[in-house]
Design a protein around this motif. Structure first.
Motif, PDB file in Angstrom:
ATOM      1  N   ILE A  49       0.824  -1.214   0.000  1.00 57.71           N
ATOM      2  CA  ILE A  49       0.000   0.000   0.000  1.00 57.71           C
ATOM      3  C   ILE A  49       0.855   1.261   0.000  1.00 57.71           C
ATOM      4  CG2 ILE A  49      -1.777   1.307   1.242  1.00 57.71           C
ATOM      5  CD1 ILE A  49      -2.545  -1.389   2.598  1.00 57.71           C
ATOM      6  N   ALA A  50       1.868   1.299   0.863  1.00 59.92           N
ATOM      7  CA  ALA A  50       2.612   2.545   1.098  1.00 59.92           C
ATOM      8  C   ALA A  50       3.975   2.598   0.430  1.00 59.92           C
ATOM      9  CB  ALA A  50       2.779   2.766   2.607  1.00 59.92           C
ATOM     10  N   VAL A 152      -6.445  -5.330   4.727  1.00 60.15           N
ATOM     11  CA  VAL A 152      -5.815  -4.341   3.852  1.00 60.15           C
ATOM     12  C   VAL A 152      -6.651  -3.068   3.790  1.00 60.15           C
ATOM     13  CG1 VAL A 152      -5.246  -3.843   1.436  1.00 60.15           C
ATOM     14  CG2 VAL A 152      -4.478  -5.975   2.496  1.00 60.15           C
ATOM     15  N   GLU A 153      -7.952  -3.190   3.744  1.00 66.94           N
ATOM     16  CA  GLU A 153      -8.813  -2.002   3.729  1.00 66.94           C
ATOM     17  C   GLU A 153      -8.616  -1.175   5.000  1.00 66.94           C
ATOM     18  OE1 GLU A 153     -12.549  -3.633   1.001  1.00 66.94           O
ATOM     19  OE2 GLU A 153     -12.593  -3.896   3.180  1.00 66.94           O
ATOM     20  N   ALA A 154      -8.517  -1.856   6.136  1.00 68.08           N
ATOM     21  CA  ALA A 154      -8.315  -1.143   7.402  1.00 68.08           C
ATOM     22  C   ALA A 154      -6.934  -0.503   7.466  1.00 68.08           C
ATOM     23  CB  ALA A 154      -8.512  -2.101   8.575  1.00 68.08           C
ATOM     24  N   LEU A 155      -5.912  -1.213   7.016  1.00 66.86           N
ATOM     25  CA  LEU A 155      -4.558  -0.657   7.029  1.00 66.86           C
ATOM     26  C   LEU A 155      -4.435   0.517   6.063  1.00 66.86           C
ATOM     27  CD1 LEU A 155      -2.383  -3.903   7.237  1.00 66.86           C
ATOM     28  CD2 LEU A 155      -3.002  -2.327   9.087  1.00 66.86           C
ATOM     29  N   ARG A 156      -5.114   0.439   4.935  1.00 67.64           N
ATOM     30  CA  ARG A 156      -5.151   1.579   4.006  1.00 67.64           C
ATOM     31  C   ARG A 156      -5.650   2.831   4.721  1.00 67.64           C
ATOM     32  NH1 ARG A 156     -10.109   0.896   0.510  1.00 67.64           N
ATOM     33  NH2 ARG A 156     -10.934   1.392   2.577  1.00 67.64           N
ATOM     34  N   GLU A 167      -3.039  10.608   0.075  1.00 69.10           N
ATOM     35  CA  GLU A 167      -4.242   9.775   0.054  1.00 69.10           C
ATOM     36  C   GLU A 167      -4.514   9.165  -1.320  1.00 69.10           C
ATOM     37  OE1 GLU A 167      -9.057   9.927   0.989  1.00 69.10           O
ATOM     38  OE2 GLU A 167      -7.772  11.629   1.535  1.00 69.10           O
ATOM     39  N   ALA A 168      -4.393   9.947  -2.376  1.00 70.01           N
ATOM     40  CA  ALA A 168      -4.688   9.441  -3.720  1.00 70.01           C
ATOM     41  C   ALA A 168      -3.775   8.268  -4.080  1.00 70.01           C
ATOM     42  CB  ALA A 168      -4.547  10.561  -4.747  1.00 70.01           C
ATOM     43  N   THR A 169      -2.492   8.400  -3.776  1.00 68.57           N
ATOM     44  CA  THR A 169      -1.539   7.327  -4.069  1.00 68.57           C
ATOM     45  C   THR A 169      -1.829   6.089  -3.240  1.00 68.57           C
ATOM     46  OG1 THR A 169       0.204   8.902  -4.630  1.00 68.57           O
ATOM     47  CG2 THR A 169       0.903   6.685  -4.014  1.00 68.57           C
ATOM     48  N   LEU A 170      -2.117   6.287  -1.959  1.00 71.12           N
ATOM     49  CA  LEU A 170      -2.399   5.157  -1.084  1.00 71.12           C
ATOM     50  C   LEU A 170      -3.664   4.418  -1.516  1.00 71.12           C
ATOM     51  CD1 LEU A 170      -1.567   6.874   2.327  1.00 71.12           C
ATOM     52  CD2 LEU A 170      -0.221   5.094   1.194  1.00 71.12           C
ATOM     53  N   ARG A 171      -4.681   5.166  -1.902  1.00 68.60           N
ATOM     54  CA  ARG A 171      -5.921   4.532  -2.360  1.00 68.60           C
ATOM     55  C   ARG A 171      -5.700   3.760  -3.659  1.00 68.60           C
ATOM     56  NH1 ARG A 171     -10.353   5.397   0.449  1.00 68.60           N
ATOM     57  NH2 ARG A 171     -10.487   7.186   1.846  1.00 68.60           N
ATOM     58  N   GLU A 172      -4.945   4.336  -4.560  1.00 68.17           N
ATOM     59  CA  GLU A 172      -4.679   3.666  -5.834  1.00 68.17           C
ATOM     60  C   GLU A 172      -3.876   2.380  -5.614  1.00 68.17           C
ATOM     61  OE1 GLU A 172      -2.482   4.471 -10.159  1.00 68.17           O
ATOM     62  OE2 GLU A 172      -2.593   6.070  -8.654  1.00 68.17           O
ATOM     63  N   ALA A 174      -3.674   0.628  -2.875  1.00 64.17           N
ATOM     64  CA  ALA A 174      -4.506  -0.328  -2.140  1.00 64.17           C
ATOM     65  C   ALA A 174      -5.509  -0.995  -3.068  1.00 64.17           C
ATOM     66  CB  ALA A 174      -5.223   0.373  -0.990  1.00 64.17           C
ATOM     67  N   GLU A 175      -6.115  -0.240  -3.960  1.00 62.69           N
ATOM     68  CA  GLU A 175      -7.110  -0.824  -4.852  1.00 62.69           C
ATOM     69  C   GLU A 175      -6.483  -1.827  -5.809  1.00 62.69           C
ATOM     70  OE1 GLU A 175     -10.326  -2.217  -6.091  1.00 62.69           O
ATOM     71  OE2 GLU A 175     -10.332  -0.727  -4.471  1.00 62.69           O
ATOM     72  N   GLN A 176      -5.296  -1.526  -6.287  1.00 56.06           N
ATOM     73  CA  GLN A 176      -4.595  -2.479  -7.158  1.00 56.06           C
ATOM     74  C   GLN A 176      -4.300  -3.776  -6.401  1.00 56.06           C
ATOM     75  OE1 GLN A 176      -1.120  -0.495  -8.677  1.00 56.06           O
ATOM     76  NE2 GLN A 176      -2.286   0.906  -9.975  1.00 56.06           N
ATOM     77  N   TYR A 177      -3.903  -3.628  -5.142  1.00 57.48           N
ATOM     78  CA  TYR A 177      -3.595  -4.806  -4.332  1.00 57.48           C
ATOM     79  C   TYR A 177      -4.858  -5.571  -3.972  1.00 57.48           C
ATOM     80  CZ  TYR A 177      -1.134  -7.660  -0.900  1.00 57.48           C
ATOM     81  OH  TYR A 177      -0.585  -8.717  -0.212  1.00 57.48           O
ATOM     82  N   LEU A 178      -5.929  -4.852  -3.651  1.00 56.82           N
ATOM     83  CA  LEU A 178      -7.191  -5.505  -3.315  1.00 56.82           C
ATOM     84  C   LEU A 178      -7.736  -6.297  -4.496  1.00 56.82           C
ATOM     85  CD1 LEU A 178      -8.830  -2.614  -1.281  1.00 56.82           C
ATOM     86  CD2 LEU A 178      -8.282  -4.892  -0.386  1.00 56.82           C
ATOM     87  N   ALA A 179      -7.527  -5.789  -5.692  1.00 55.02           N
ATOM     88  CA  ALA A 179      -7.966  -6.524  -6.887  1.00 55.02           C
ATOM     89  C   ALA A 179      -7.238  -7.864  -6.980  1.00 55.02           C
ATOM     90  CB  ALA A 179      -7.711  -5.689  -8.140  1.00 55.02           C
TER      91      ALA A 179
END
Length: 310
Positions: A49-50, A152-156, A167-172, A174-179
């Motif tokens: 994520i980070a 992962v959603e909580a850690l994001r 925030e934008a980078t972290l969300r992007e 995280a979403e790639q990883y969640l997929a």
């Protein structure tokens, strides 16, 4: 054993909470938020994520046994000065309670057990149970891809709290990883949709309660997931050999860092194949240095499981 472990941690906390140490952070020119985690799954999730946005530290060293971990003076200091501390919770992490209770430093801590719906560790037929142990939550929550998604959603969200400007980078990220985690979950479900068998045998500790529950697998195992036993009794081995024969199973599972003695005994007696199912607790030093990930290990697990149920 646990008394001395907790006593040691309490003593460390008292020493570290002196005014000179507790009120001043370590001399470090790195301005990034400090994130300290106990074991590999948390490390790998936050890394995904980070990336380099945080200073990330994993306390349990690669190749080390997780269940007997006892923090050093330096490691307790790292926890007390972290911007975020992530641990599993449960019986293996009772020392964390001592750190938090004995310290006058407010540490922002997150327990994985508080992020998902937990299941109790159980003793199934034939399992060599721990003596005088009360029922407790099974700590191995990350072995279920669905739980990994929730974690992962909580850690994001925790990382966004630390780095709102990113925030934008972290969300992007995280979403790639969640997929990828959702695809992993589908892969395990596909394995079971085409399975000929729904029973598995583990030759040692069993850290896959959440995965088996999610997939509808019946399991037999030598020991509970957090067992402190090192030797498996002959009666337990005999029971598992009988289960392999009666269920006509093609394989027996062992886990990482095992000496494989019990798996060898079962395989020799039954003629079945040994298969590794990696709990992702920790990785070897070589795997860590080569960049092996939680996804890598779990994808290998999916293929091992496919072989075991067909």
């Amino acid at each position: 054993m646990r008394f001395w472990k907790r006593f040691t941690v309490c003593l460390l906390c008292l020493l570290l909470c002196g005014a000179a140490l507790a009120c001043s952070a370590p001399n470090d020119a790195d301005a990034r938020p400090s994130v300290v985690v106990t074991i590999f799954p948390q490390y790998d999730f936050i890394r995904a994520i980070a990336g380099d946005l945080v200073k990330l530290t994993m306390l349990v060293k690669p190749g080390s046994e997780v269940h007997g971990f006892d923090p050093t003076f330096s490691e307790v200091s790292q926890i007390l000065h972290a911007d975020l501390f992530v641990y599993v919770g449960g019986e293996s992490d009772r020392w964390v309670e001592d750190v938090m209770q004995k310290s006058d430093v407010a540490v922002h801590a997150v327990s994985l057990l508080e992020l998902v719906e937990t299941l109790d560790e159980e003793t199934v037929e034939g399992m060599q149970a721990e003596q005088e142990e009360e029922s407790a939550a099974d700590e191995h929550v990350w072995t279920s891809p669905k739980n990994a998604i929730r974690i992962v959603e909580a850690l994001r969200d925790e990382l966004i709290r630390l780095l709102p400007e990113a925030e934008a980078t972290l969300r992007e990220n995280a979403e790639q990883y969640l997929a990828k985690l959702r695809a992993l979950d589908e892969r395990f479900l596909d394995v079971m949709q085409n399975a000929k068998r729904h029973t598995v045998v583990f030759a040692e500790r069993f850290p896959f309660r959440y995965l088996c529950d999610e997939l509808g697998l019946t399991y037999y195992a030598a020991l509970p997931g957090c067992s402190s036993n090192e030797e498996v009794s002959l009666s337990t081995i005999a029971f598992l050999i009988e289960r392999v024969r009666e269920e006509a199973l093609p394989s027996v599972f062992y886990i990482e860092f095992s000496d494989e003695k019990t798996a060898d005994a079962i395989a020799e007696a039954t003629g079945v194949k040994k298969l590794l199912l990696h709990s992702c607790h920790n990785v070897s030093k070589a795997d860590f240095e080569s960049g092996v990930t939680y996804l890598d290990l779990m994808q290998r697990n999916a293929e091992s499981l496919r072989e075991a149920v067909n």
